[in-house]
Every structure is written in structure tokens, then in C-alpha cells.
Design an enzyme around this catalytic site. Structure first.
Site, PDB file in Angstrom:
ATOM      1  N   ARG A  23      -3.404  -1.470  -6.226  1.00 59.51           N
ATOM      2  CA  ARG A  23      -2.695  -2.632  -5.943  1.00 59.51           C
ATOM      3  C   ARG A  23      -3.208  -3.927  -7.020  1.00 59.51           C
ATOM      4  O   ARG A  23      -4.163  -3.629  -7.706  1.00 59.51           O
ATOM      5  CB  ARG A  23      -3.081  -3.407  -4.710  1.00 59.51           C
ATOM      6  CG  ARG A  23      -4.631  -3.892  -4.408  1.00 59.51           C
ATOM      7  CD  ARG A  23      -4.916  -4.019  -2.787  1.00 59.51           C
ATOM      8  NE  ARG A  23      -6.231  -4.227  -2.673  1.00 59.51           N
ATOM      9  CZ  ARG A  23      -6.639  -4.318  -1.506  1.00 59.51           C
ATOM     10  NH1 ARG A  23      -5.888  -4.403  -0.218  1.00 59.51           N
ATOM     11  NH2 ARG A  23      -8.089  -4.736  -1.138  1.00 59.51           N
ATOM     12  N   MET A  64      -5.791  -7.143   8.142  1.00 58.25           N
ATOM     13  CA  MET A  64      -5.281  -6.221   9.308  1.00 58.25           C
ATOM     14  C   MET A  64      -6.104  -4.963   9.529  1.00 58.25           C
ATOM     15  O   MET A  64      -7.058  -4.556   8.809  1.00 58.25           O
ATOM     16  CB  MET A  64      -3.725  -5.988   9.185  1.00 58.25           C
ATOM     17  CG  MET A  64      -2.823  -7.313   9.114  1.00 58.25           C
ATOM     18  SD  MET A  64      -1.279  -7.041   8.467  1.00 58.25           S
ATOM     19  CE  MET A  64      -1.375  -6.544   6.971  1.00 58.25           C
ATOM     20  N   CYS A  84       6.636 -40.713 -11.719  1.00 55.95           N
ATOM     21  CA  CYS A  84       5.090 -41.208 -11.829  1.00 55.95           C
ATOM     22  C   CYS A  84       4.259 -41.530 -10.560  1.00 55.95           C
ATOM     23  O   CYS A  84       3.319 -41.729 -10.626  1.00 55.95           O
ATOM     24  CB  CYS A  84       5.212 -42.442 -12.769  1.00 55.95           C
ATOM     25  SG  CYS A  84       5.773 -43.963 -11.830  1.00 55.95           S
ATOM     26  N   TYR A 139      10.444 -35.823 -17.794  1.00 56.94           N
ATOM     27  CA  TYR A 139       9.076 -35.609 -17.483  1.00 56.94           C
ATOM     28  C   TYR A 139       8.705 -35.850 -16.110  1.00 56.94           C
ATOM     29  O   TYR A 139       9.351 -36.592 -15.504  1.00 56.94           O
ATOM     30  CB  TYR A 139       8.523 -36.644 -18.609  1.00 56.94           C
ATOM     31  CG  TYR A 139       8.264 -38.006 -18.248  1.00 56.94           C
ATOM     32  CD1 TYR A 139       7.620 -38.610 -17.375  1.00 56.94           C
ATOM     33  CD2 TYR A 139       9.308 -39.023 -18.921  1.00 56.94           C
ATOM     34  CE1 TYR A 139       7.471 -40.051 -16.952  1.00 56.94           C
ATOM     35  CE2 TYR A 139       9.344 -40.254 -18.429  1.00 56.94           C
ATOM     36  CZ  TYR A 139       8.612 -40.675 -17.639  1.00 56.94           C
ATOM     37  OH  TYR A 139       8.677 -42.097 -17.239  1.00 56.94           O
ATOM     38  N   ARG A 144      -1.111 -48.811 -15.100  1.00 53.66           N
ATOM     39  CA  ARG A 144      -0.969 -49.946 -14.046  1.00 53.66           C
ATOM     40  C   ARG A 144      -2.027 -50.885 -14.681  1.00 53.66           C
ATOM     41  O   ARG A 144      -3.289 -50.888 -14.873  1.00 53.66           O
ATOM     42  CB  ARG A 144      -1.813 -49.284 -12.882  1.00 53.66           C
ATOM     43  CG  ARG A 144      -0.854 -48.393 -12.122  1.00 53.66           C
ATOM     44  CD  ARG A 144      -1.358 -47.439 -11.187  1.00 53.66           C
ATOM     45  NE  ARG A 144      -2.371 -46.563 -11.838  1.00 53.66           N
ATOM     46  CZ  ARG A 144      -2.442 -45.406 -11.434  1.00 53.66           C
ATOM     47  NH1 ARG A 144      -2.047 -44.855 -10.217  1.00 53.66           N
ATOM     48  NH2 ARG A 144      -3.467 -44.484 -12.169  1.00 53.66           N
ATOM     49  N   LYS A 155       0.887  -1.178  -0.120  1.00 57.24           N
ATOM     50  CA  LYS A 155      -0.060  -0.064   0.153  1.00 57.24           C
ATOM     51  C   LYS A 155       0.843   1.420   0.148  1.00 57.24           C
ATOM     52  O   LYS A 155       0.537   2.198  -0.824  1.00 57.24           O
ATOM     53  CB  LYS A 155      -0.763  -0.033   1.076  1.00 57.24           C
ATOM     54  CG  LYS A 155      -2.033   1.139   1.243  1.00 57.24           C
ATOM     55  CD  LYS A 155      -2.851   1.121   2.442  1.00 57.24           C
ATOM     56  CE  LYS A 155      -3.655  -0.162   2.307  1.00 57.24           C
ATOM     57  NZ  LYS A 155      -4.224  -0.967   3.416  1.00 57.24           N
ATOM     58  N   GLY A 164      -8.347  -6.773   3.974  1.00 56.47           N
ATOM     59  CA  GLY A 164      -9.063  -7.072   5.069  1.00 56.47           C
ATOM     60  C   GLY A 164      -8.594  -7.717   6.265  1.00 56.47           C
ATOM     61  O   GLY A 164      -9.478  -7.784   7.289  1.00 56.47           O
ATOM     62  N   ARG A 186      -3.358   3.049   8.449  1.00 64.73           N
ATOM     63  CA  ARG A 186      -3.822   1.804   7.849  1.00 64.73           C
ATOM     64  C   ARG A 186      -2.524   0.855   7.915  1.00 64.73           C
ATOM     65  O   ARG A 186      -1.391   1.247   7.718  1.00 64.73           O
ATOM     66  CB  ARG A 186      -4.193   2.068   6.482  1.00 64.73           C
ATOM     67  CG  ARG A 186      -5.401   3.267   6.381  1.00 64.73           C
ATOM     68  CD  ARG A 186      -5.521   3.663   4.946  1.00 64.73           C
ATOM     69  NE  ARG A 186      -6.647   2.628   4.562  1.00 64.73           N
ATOM     70  CZ  ARG A 186      -7.361   2.592   3.048  1.00 64.73           C
ATOM     71  NH1 ARG A 186      -6.837   3.715   2.211  1.00 64.73           N
ATOM     72  NH2 ARG A 186      -8.223   1.960   2.788  1.00 64.73           N
ATOM     73  N   HIS A 210     -16.339  -7.619   1.328  1.00 64.85           N
ATOM     74  CA  HIS A 210     -15.220  -8.515   1.965  1.00 64.85           C
ATOM     75  C   HIS A 210     -15.426  -9.924   1.633  1.00 64.85           C
ATOM     76  O   HIS A 210     -14.509 -10.717   1.328  1.00 64.85           O
ATOM     77  CB  HIS A 210     -15.286  -8.591   3.556  1.00 64.85           C
ATOM     78  CG  HIS A 210     -14.168  -9.428   4.112  1.00 64.85           C
ATOM     79  ND1 HIS A 210     -14.780 -10.842   4.663  1.00 64.85           N
ATOM     80  CD2 HIS A 210     -13.042  -9.161   4.620  1.00 64.85           C
ATOM     81  CE1 HIS A 210     -13.788 -11.366   5.249  1.00 64.85           C
ATOM     82  NE2 HIS A 210     -12.813 -10.673   5.256  1.00 64.85           N
ATOM     83  N   SER A 224      11.658 -44.547 -14.112  1.00 64.76           N
ATOM     84  CA  SER A 224      10.751 -43.571 -13.585  1.00 64.76           C
ATOM     85  C   SER A 224      10.597 -43.803 -12.055  1.00 64.76           C
ATOM     86  O   SER A 224      10.431 -44.908 -11.454  1.00 64.76           O
ATOM     87  CB  SER A 224       9.333 -44.346 -14.201  1.00 64.76           C
ATOM     88  OG  SER A 224       8.287 -43.392 -13.639  1.00 64.76           O
TER      89      SER A 224
END
Length: 878
Positions: free
Chosen positions: A337, A105, A834, A854, A559, A25, A103, A94, A453, A766
Site C-alpha cells: 500500500r 480493523m 483576510c 488572494y 492592523r 488491500k 491496525g 483480513r 503500531h 477584502s
């Protein structure tokens, strides 16, 4: 006492690249001031001061002279005097961490008011009602944030003031009633055992102290944990000259995004209120109006705001979330922001900004997080399903949620934390509800707008939200809500559609989401940046097709044991396991071979042109037999001399024979192939026959055969020879050319340590990190996760569950050894992973570091893994 270290920066001294020191901020206020935008004068107490605050008692006293000097500089710029009896300077105090925590703090507005300055403010503004409205707001906010007085007491008294005045809205309460309200508020503070400070300097000192304290409130700590924000960041304190949106009808306040935070559409998206202060918009106290209406209400202000909004977006090269106030027709920018946004919006904004030339490909990819990609894969309500809409609110955060109604954030956190699907229903949410929102499937509020909020936090968490459903009348005490004559009780099922704003009573069927073109383009861009390919674990043609549709570049784990679980195959598999001779076993294997071949034909066809890694049978044989108690129960009902009874008795005997004390480490994996080679030969024939048949049809098939649970060179050599022997005969007999590889899973510590020996025969490794994690730690996953792993994470033994996020020090070290030793023997060895870790962003970053070829994960994790691989290559995740 003045300090030698600089802890305070005026806005003119800072810039956007100082956000670690000045907080997001403060850095952005300084940056906007630097580029000439209308920002009220102010100064920033740094995040380093926050660290000192927690280290040193009375730290604020040690910098107090510097604070007073900074206030003097603000007075000069504002042309007002702090605490003066004529036209007094009021300030907001702030928080502002380096990372946006909307929101979470504390903020205090209108600081500097007391019985004297309020009269001066009324005189200078020419509006007594405004002055006392500001004063009652200040007392309420200060008492809540600084003194810890229960805010409900103030809200109850405010409601009574509206009733006494015969009005519905706060801004309609007349000055006389507001004066009484101020006196009542002071009495509430006294009854709480506190004395409201009248000295503006004391107010300022206590407020600075409170903002620093807010860094460690439960809600801020919870938010940091959810969003993985480091504890050491700290918060800055921003002291800013007050500008007022509640001076009359030529004043207002609002929040606006430069692009829609829900969809990413390139148009201003926000809300404002005439004659209001900022908390009125954010808290949902009044339902605001869309920003487009400002063009009619204040055309010149709208044009200036539109110009500034586009300027800020271009300056920061990202969609902005802007807070603004209009005082007497003059526009002030109070904050900008990078805007929180939904996953869908993040993707669209990134892709469109890439097209607009605002950002490059690497930036576009880094604008979307793996967690947001997961959100995009959340289910949606089936559009074809018939349903009655109970009520419609604002579509504040997209996606669908189904769960039981709860009205309390603590209860939502408790029940949601146990895995129960709940929907949190509140009049509006506050920062203290963050834990409940996080644990809920979605949130419904009866008040508040698209920038309330609840809406902002839900979008950040990827939770569906319907806000501002004003027809919903909530009775928190009775734990019910009504819409017309329909009453909904706690624990009733509710379905929310955060994309349309519809609320539906009951459980709706949900459907899988579909990718849009923006998402496909972003992932294609990610693939260009990534060094790792992403493959998928798939056991059926349907899984393979889904994986390919999601962008997988191969199958890293198929599998074969899952193929035997179909109802019509179980009897054949049982007969094979029960067989006492090789001949009997082969007879059943011949039947299974035809079934396996059909499976492989479907998978190979779906993945043509891409590699398919098939793991030969891995689990212990007894897993394919009925459990002994079930067999005993069935046997008790039969004639013991009958054929069926004899068959069950034989099955029981074989089940007992195969029973193991610790089957995970027993007769499974390649040990089956070593003792019963006919099983692996059957599977190899099915693979090669299917591959050769499709190759003859002109399809490009790439089968890779993976031997499970290898721990010795002898096993690897024997299994390689078995596969090659079967393959050579079938390929030669088919008259086709077929390239294939034989490799193994690294799932035992010994396999990693002797990887150079295995690589003599294995063409690829693998890493099966599910079992490798079990065997490295000596944990049974089911037992560990059920008994102690959650507590270990809470105690700090592990930062994360090692079965979800790769243990780099242990399992990762073994992977590193395996990779190095494998490459030392076979420089072109293919390396992958894997286990489930293949879809975890942190684990993918580690695989990128090891230089694997991979990662392979479930089809639904493929999009997450594709983005993670690119972010790892960019160094955005490590």
C-alpha cells in the site's frame, strides 16, 4: 442461495483501479497477482457486501454458497483442502477499506485449525511445536476478535507458559508446553461463557462477520473522524491462503517501506523477525531487526525482495509499505500500500520522485496534504539548550513533544481533549488506543520497533513518538515508570524528541522549525500551479519579514491598532482619546504620527516590491483606556484635589462617555473616521510619508489603504476623498510617483449587498470573514465559542466551527454577491480575504472557486495556504 450480484472476486479478477469496490488491500493483492508477483491465492468479499451486511440480517448466509465456491478455487490453486485431515488449507481473514486504516480493523490468522487439523499440520510441516504455536495464536486471536474474550487473560497465561518453560521469548516455548497452553486457552473461552468453534466453515463464517463488524468499532470510527474518511466506504474482507514465517530458521516475516517513512530517504526501511508471524512485528511483542540484516541472513530472499520493492514503487509511482513472509526460503508478498509517512518524508519523497521522473509536478504537490505542512511547522527541541537524556529509544516519528505523563489512553483523550498537554506512556499501543494517541502531544513505548503500531499511527497523526525504549520499566498499576534508579510518576513533565529518540525528564524549550530546500521547492512548485496568491496578516516589521520568508506575496491585513499597544504609546493614545477638543486631540495625534510612520517604514522596507494593505483604526476608542474598576481603585488611593486625581477623574468620565452596550456594532471602524476625520488623516499622512521616503531611496513601495466596517456608499466616498486628499499633497510635495489603492473590508451583510455602490469608490474588497461571520449569524464569537458552538458541532448543526471553516451557504453566499456586484462596476477590482479563514484549506478552495485574487492569513499559516491554493486549483480539495 446464490446471489445474482457479484460480491466475491478472486485475485485474478481484480486490479488496482478497483480499490473502492475491493478495498485497498484486496485491490493491491489482485494487482500484484496480475503482474506476476508471489502472492498466496485468495479472494475478496467486496465493500458493497459490507453495506449489505449492515442493511440485511443474515446477509453472509445469502452469499455462503459463493464463499464456498471461492474457497474451492483457492484449494485448487494451493493444492490443499480446507478442513482436511491431511495437509490442511489454512487462511487469514483480513479487513481492507478503500483508504488505508492501519491496525484499526480486525485480522484473524491460521483460521481452519482444530484438534484434528493441528495434528495434520504438525505432520505435513514436520514440526509439532510450529503447529501448536499456530493453534494457540489462532485461538487467542479468534477469541479476542470474534468472541470478545478479554485478550489480557490469554497474555497472562502465555507469560506463565514462558515461566514454566524457563524461556524469555514465545518462540522458545516447547511443543509440550504449547499443547498445555492450547488446553488452557480453551478453558479461558469456556469461562467467558463461549464455546470455541471446531468446524473450520463455522470459523470462517464467524470471522467474515467479525471483519464486517469491525468497520463500526469505536477505534475505527475514531480513526475515520480524525482522518475524515467517509462512513459510506465500508470494508472488504480478504480471505488469503496462509503462508508461515514461524516454521523455523529459514522462515520469517517483516514489514518494509521502499523509502524511510520518517525522513523520506531513498533506501529500504523496515524490520523483520526470523521464525515469527506478522503480528509479532506489528504489535511490538518482539523487537525486530533492521531489514538490512536480511541480506546476511537470507541473501537470495533479500535480493528478490529488493527487486520486488523497487518494481512495486515504480508500478504504483509512490513509496510502498510492504508486508512479506518467507516460508521455507520462499518469499511471499502479503500486502502493499502507499506508505504512511511523516510530513518531512512526504515532502522529500514527492520532490525526489519528481526529480527521478516518476511523477509530474501536479502529482508531487498533491502527495503532500495541508495537514502535513502544518506538522512541518511544529516546534523542535532547541539544539543549543543543555539537557540530560533520561533514556534513548527508537526515533519512530519526528518532532518534539512536551507534556505531563499519563499511562491510560482514555485519560489522555479526556485531558488532551480539554487542551492539556499530555504524553502517553505505554508498554506498547494497540488500535484501541487511537483516541489517546490523537489527544496526546506525543507517545513513548517501551516495546516495539519502527514499524510497530505506535510508530505507524503516530507518523500518520503527525505526533512525535519514541518506541522500543526497553530500559523504561512501566508499572501501569502504580502509574510510574523507572529508568535505572530514576522513577517518573504520572503528571511529571516529559519531553520527547521523536527525531533522535531521546527522552528528557522535565520541560525543554522548543524552537521554531526551519524550511529545508525540498520544502521550498515543493511550495515553489505549488505556487506555479495555484491561481490564488497567498498574502499574510502582519502588524510589525518582524511579522512582515517572517511572512515574506514563508513565501507571502503581500500583506493582506496590517492592523494599525496593534501598533498603539506598546507600553510607551499607551499614555499618548489615552491622552488622545480623553481629549475634549480637536486641538488637544491633534496634539496627541502628531506624536502618534511619528510613531506610526516608523512602523510603516519598517513594514514597507520588509515587503518592498510587494503590496501592503493597511487597515485604518478599527476598534472602539474606549478599548485604549484603562477599565473603570482599575481607575476607581487608583483614584481611591489619591488626594481627590490633586492633579493626578483630576486626570484620572477626567479619564473615567471619558471612559463612561465612550462606554457601549454592544461595542462590536458600535462606534468603531470608519465611523471613527467620519466623526473624527483627524484620526484617519494622521494615519494616512504616516502611510504616505513613509512610502514616499522609501520610494525616494529607490525602493518599490505598494501601499493599499483599507477602510474598515464600511456599510454605505456615503462612507466609502467620504473616506476615499479623505485618503486621496492627504495622499495627493504628500506625493506632490515629495516629487515621487507612488501607486496606491483605497478599498474596504466586506464585513457587514449590507456591504456585500450594496457592493456595486461601494465599488464606485473602492478599488479593492477584502472580505473580513471574522466579523462577517459574526454579523451574518448574529453571534458574538467569544460568547458563541465559549457557550454553545462545540455542542452545535457535536449535534450536527454545523459540520465544523464556522469561525474556523467558512460557512459557504451564508457567509460564502454574501462573498459571492460582493464579488459579482463589485466586478459589475469595476471589472479589475482586486478581491481577497483576510479573516482567519484565509488559512483554512476548505475555505481557500471556496475562494479559488470565487476567483479571488488572494487569501491572507497569519504568517505561520502561509505555507499551508500556499499548498492549499495549489490543491484547490488541481481540484484535490473542494
Amino acid at each position: 442461495m446464490r446471489t445474482t450480484k457479484k460480491y466475491i472476486y478472486d485475485f485474478c479478477e481484480g486490479s488496482a483501479d478497483m480499490r473502492t469496490l475491493l478495498g485497498g488491500k484486496g485491490a493491491n493483492l489482485a494487482e500484484m497477482s496480475r503482474i506476476g508477483l508471489p502472492v498466496p491465492p485468495g479472494f475478496i468479499i467486496t465493500t458493497e457486501a459490507c453495506h449489505k451486511y449492515w442493511e440485511e440480517k443474515d446477509f453472509v448466509a445469502s452469499i455462503w454458497e459463493d464463499v464456498q465456491a471461492a474457497v474451492a478455487r483457492v484449494e485448487k490453486l494451493a493444492g490443499k483442502k480446507f478442513g482436511a485431515s491431511v495437509d490442511p488449507l489454512l487462511v487469514s481473514v483480513r479487513s481492507g477499506a478503500p483508504v488505508s486504516m492501519p491496525g484499526m480493523m480486525d485480522t484473524i490468522l491460521n483460521l481452519g485449525l482444530n484438534d484434528d487439523t493441528v495434528a495434520a499440520l504438525a505432520k505435513s510441516a514436520g514440526d509439532e511445536r510450529f503447529a501448536y504455536d499456530s493453534y494457540r495464536r489462532f485461538i487467542q486471536m479468534f477469541s479476542d476478535v470474534v468472541l470478545g474474550v478479554d485478550i489480557i487473560k490469554f497474555e497472562e497465561r502465555l507469560a506463565k507458559a514462558r515461566e514454566n518453560a524457563g524461556v524469555k521469548a514465545d518462540y522458545q516455548i516447547p511443543a509440550g508446553e504449547l499443547k498445555k497452553l492450547v488446553a488452557d486457552y480453551k478453558e479461558i473461552v469456556k469461562e467467558a461463557g463461549c464455546e470455541f468453534p471446531t468446524d473450520p466453515w463455522k470459523q470462517l463464517r464467524l470471522a467474515i462477520d467479525a471483519v464486517f463488524r469491525s468497520w463500526n468499532t469505536p477505534r475505527a470510527i475514531t480513526y475515520r473522524k480524525i482522518n475524515k474518511i467517509p462512513e459510506e466506504y465500508g470494508t472488504a474482507v480478504n480471505v488469503v491462503t496462509m503462508v508461515f514465517g514461524n516454521l523455523g530458521d529459514d522462515c520469517g516475516t517483516g514489514v518494509c517501506f521502499t523509502r524511510s517513512p520518517s525522513t523520506g530517504e531513498n533506501k529500504l526501511f523496515g524490520e523483520y523477525l526470523i521464525n515469527a508471524q506478522g503480528e509479532d512485528v506489528v504489535a511490538g511483542i518482539r523487537t525486530p531487526v533492521p531489514i538490512a540484516a536480511l541480506e546476511k541472513d537470507m541473501p537470495e530472499v533479500y535480493r528478490e525482495f529488493h527487486r520486488i520493492a523497487k518494481l512495486l514503487e515504480k508500478h504504483y509511482r509512490d513509496a510502498q509499505d510492504i508486508e512479506f513472509t518467507v516460508e521455507r526460503g520462499k518469499l511471499y508478498i502479503l500486502q502493499t500500500r502507499n506508505g504512511k509517512r511523516t510530513a518531512a518524508a512526504a515532502v522529500r519523497v514527492a520532490v525526489e520522485m519528481l526529480h527521478e521522473g516518476l511523477i509530474d509536478e501536479a502529482t508531487a504537490v498533491s502527495r503532500v496534504s495541508p495537514e502535513q505542512v502544518e506538522q512541518l511547522l511544529h516546534p523542535q527541541i532547541d539544539a543549543k539548550a543543555k539537557h540530560d537524556v533520561l533514556v534513548k529509544g527508537l526515533p519512530a516519528s519526528p518532532g518534539a513533544a512536551v507534556g505531563r505523563v499519563v499511562f491510560d489512553a482514555d485519560e489522555a483523550a479526556e485531558r488532551g481533549g480539554k487542551g492539556e498537554a499530555v504524553v502517553l506512556v505505554r508498554p506498547e499501543t494497540t488500535p484501541d488506543d487511537i483516541h489517546g494517541l490523537f489527544a496526546s502531544q506525543g507517545v513513548l513505548t517501551s516495546h516495539g520497533g519502527m514499524t510497530s503500531h505506535a510508530a505507524v499511527v503516530a507518523r500518520g497523526l503527525g505526533k512525535p513518538c519514541v518506541s522500543g525504549a526497553e530500559a523504561v520499566k512501566i508499572d501501569l498499576a502504580a502509574e510510574t515508570f523507572t529508568v535505572g534508579d530514576v522513577t517518573v510518576k504520572k503528571d511529571d513533565f516529559l519531553t520527547l524528541d521523536g527525531s533522535s529518540g531521546e527522552v528528557i525528564l522535565g520541560k525543554m524549550a522548543l524552537m521554531e522549525p526551519k524550511f529545508d530546500e525540498n520544502f521550498r521547492e515543493l511550495l515553489a512548485t505549488a505556487d506555479k500551479i495555484a491561481k490564488l496568491q497567498v498574502w499574510a496578516n502582519a502588524d510589525t516589521p518582524e511579522d512582515a519579514k517572517r511572512a515574506r520568508d514563508f513565501g507571502a506575496k503581500g500583506i493582506g491585513l496590517c492592523r494599525t491598532e496593534h501598533m498603539f499597544m506598546a507600553a510607551e504609546r499607551i499614555p499618548v493614545m489615552e491622552a488622545m482619546v480623553v481629549a475634549t477638543t480637536k486641538e488637544e486631540r491633534v496634539a496627541q495625534l502628531d506624536k502618534l504620527e511619528k510613531m506610526q510612520e516608523e512602523d510603516f517604514l519598517g513594514i514597507f522596507e520588509a515587503m518592498q516590491g510587494l503590496p501592503v494593505t493597511i487597515r485604518l483604526l478599527d476598534p472602539p476608542l474606549h478599548e485604549f483606556l484603562p477599565k473603570i474598576p482599575e481607575l476607581e481603585k487608583a483614584l481611591a488611593k489619591l488626594d481627590p484635589n490633586g492633579a493626578e486625581a483630576k486626570k484620572i477623574s477626567a479619564t473615567m468620565a471619558r471612559a463612561r462617555e465612550l462606554h457601549e452596550q454592544n461595542p462590536m456594532l458600535g462606534f468603531r471602524g470608519c465611523r471613527l473616521g467620519m466623526i473624527y476625520p483627524e484620526i484617519y488623516e494622521m494615519q494616512a499622512r504616516a502611510i504616505f510619508n513613509a512610502a514616499c521616503k522609501l520610494t525616494k531611496k529607490g525602493l518599490h513601495i505598494i501601499p493599499d489603504i483599507m477602510i474598515p466596517l464600511v456599510g454605505t456608499e456615503f462612507e466609502m466616498k467620504a473616506m476615499r476623498e479623505l485618503v486621496d486628499g492627504v495622499g495627493a499633497k504628500i506625493i506632490e510635495g515629495s516629487g515621487v510617483k507612488l501607486e496606491y489603492m483605497v478599498g474596504t473590508m466586506i464585513e457587514l451583510p449590507r456591504a456585500a449587498l450594496v457592493a456595486d455602490q461601494l465599488a464606485k469608490y473602492a478599488q479593492f474588497f477584502s472580505c473580513g470573514t471574522n466579523d462577517l461571520t459574526q454579523t451574518t449569524f448574529g453571534y458574538s464569537r467569544d460568547d458563541a465559542e465559549g457557550k454553545f458552538l462545540a455542542e452545535y458541532v457535536q449535534m450536527g448543526v454545523f459540520k465544523e466551527n464556522p469561525f474556523a471553516q467558512l460557512d459557504r451557504d451564508g457567509v460564502g453566499a454574501l462573498m459571492e454577491i460582493a464579488a459579482a456586484k463589485g466586478r459589475s462596476v469595476r471589472s479589475d477590482i482586486q478581491l481577497g480575504i483576510c479573516g482567519e479563514h484565509g488559512g483554512n484549506p476548505s475555505s481557500i478552495a471556496f475562494c479559488n472557486k470565487l476567483g479571488l485574487n488572494y487569501v491572507s492569513c497569519s504568517p505561520f499559516r502561509v505555507p499551508v495556504a500556499r499548498l492549499s491554493a495549489a490543491l484547490a486549483a488541481l481540484g484535490a480539495i473542494k
